[in-house]
Enzyme design. Structure first.
Site, PDB file in Angstrom:
ATOM      1  N   ASN A 150       0.855  -1.177   0.000  1.00 26.92           N
ATOM      2  CA  ASN A 150       0.000   0.000   0.000  1.00 26.92           C
ATOM      3  C   ASN A 150       0.899   1.237   0.000  1.00 26.92           C
ATOM      4  OD1 ASN A 150      -1.596   2.227   1.098  1.00 26.92           O
ATOM      5  ND2 ASN A 150      -3.195   0.692   1.394  1.00 26.92           N
ATOM      6  N   HIS A 192      -3.498   0.597  -3.308  1.00 27.42           N
ATOM      7  CA  HIS A 192      -3.566  -0.424  -2.271  1.00 27.42           C
ATOM      8  C   HIS A 192      -2.496  -1.469  -2.582  1.00 27.42           C
ATOM      9  CE1 HIS A 192      -7.945   0.202  -0.664  1.00 27.42           C
ATOM     10  NE2 HIS A 192      -7.202   1.282  -0.570  1.00 27.42           N
ATOM     11  N   GLU A 194      -2.584  -4.685  -3.316  1.00 29.14           N
ATOM     12  CA  GLU A 194      -2.830  -5.534  -4.483  1.00 29.14           C
ATOM     13  C   GLU A 194      -2.711  -4.743  -5.779  1.00 29.14           C
ATOM     14  OE1 GLU A 194      -5.488  -7.029  -1.082  1.00 29.14           O
ATOM     15  OE2 GLU A 194      -4.846  -5.107  -1.888  1.00 29.14           O
ATOM     16  N   SER A 234      -7.430  -9.081   3.736  1.00 29.29           N
ATOM     17  CA  SER A 234      -8.552  -9.379   2.850  1.00 29.29           C
ATOM     18  C   SER A 234      -8.743  -8.235   1.844  1.00 29.29           C
ATOM     19  CB  SER A 234      -9.819  -9.549   3.697  1.00 29.29           C
ATOM     20  OG  SER A 234     -10.939  -9.849   2.907  1.00 29.29           O
ATOM     21  N   CYS A 265     -10.083  -5.388  -0.520  1.00 31.41           N
ATOM     22  CA  CYS A 265     -11.254  -4.506  -0.496  1.00 31.41           C
ATOM     23  C   CYS A 265     -12.042  -4.647  -1.804  1.00 31.41           C
ATOM     24  CB  CYS A 265     -10.792  -3.062  -0.307  1.00 31.41           C
ATOM     25  SG  CYS A 265      -9.975  -2.386  -1.780  1.00 31.41           S
ATOM     26  N   CYS A 296      -9.763  -3.789  -4.939  1.00 35.89           N
ATOM     27  CA  CYS A 296      -8.780  -4.823  -5.255  1.00 35.89           C
ATOM     28  C   CYS A 296      -9.462  -6.123  -5.674  1.00 35.89           C
ATOM     29  CB  CYS A 296      -7.863  -5.035  -4.059  1.00 35.89           C
ATOM     30  SG  CYS A 296      -6.914  -3.537  -3.660  1.00 35.89           S
ATOM     31  N   ASP A 335      -8.220   5.044   4.223  1.00 34.55           N
ATOM     32  CA  ASP A 335      -7.827   3.988   3.287  1.00 34.55           C
ATOM     33  C   ASP A 335      -8.999   3.106   2.892  1.00 34.55           C
ATOM     34  OD1 ASP A 335      -5.365   2.902   1.985  1.00 34.55           O
ATOM     35  OD2 ASP A 335      -6.082   1.070   2.924  1.00 34.55           O
TER      36      ASP A 335
END
Length: 146
Positions: A40, A51, A53, A78, A80, A83, A143
């Site tokens: 991130n 982010h 990912e 996990s 979002c 992503c 975020d």
């Protein structure tokens, strides 16, 4: 013993924290090799979308649809909605999640669309996020769009 690819994602998360960012890391694995890694970097780059990912996918560069459909993405947290959307868009079939205790993205939506999710609830991933959220609640809420 921890999976070496999860360890690489955690290394990315630690790097992000050391840079003053949010400790979420990710790696993209294809044919047993890391082809992309990221963390991130919203704070560091003043970005609305970097982010873990998303940074990982950006750093992997352009891949073919076939390559994405053979890949696995690891994330310390996990994914979002944003992503998860990228994972679905590129047809990445497997997601390995370090933890979903501090935040849970749309995991059921991913599963409903055929994505395999494995949730590890790794203690270090949980601790990284728990500490960060406690120390920086405003940045964390920004975020996740709250």
């Amino acid at each position: 013993m921890r999976d070496s690819f999860l360890e690489a994602a955690i290394e990315e998360a630690r790097k992000g924290l050391l840079e003053g960012g949010i400790p979420i890391g990710s790696v993209l694995v294809l044919n047993g090799k890391i082809v992309g890694r990221g963390h991130n970097r919203r704070v560091q780059k003043g970005s609305a979308i970097l982010h873990g990912e998303m940074d990982c996918l950006e750093n992997a560069g352009r891949l073919t649809g076939r390559e994405y459909r053979q890949a696995t993405i690891y994330s310390t947290l996990s994914p979002c909605d944003m992503c998860s959307g990228a994972i679905l868009l590129y047809g990445i079939p497997r997601v390995i999640v370090g933890e979903n205790q501090t935040f849970q993205g749309p995991e059921e939506n991913l599963r409903a669309r055929g994505t395999s999710l494995k949730i590890l609830n790794d203690p270090e991933c949980i601790q990284l996020m728990t500490d960060f959220i406690r120390q920086h609640p405003d940045l964390w809420n920004e975020d996740i769009g709250e």
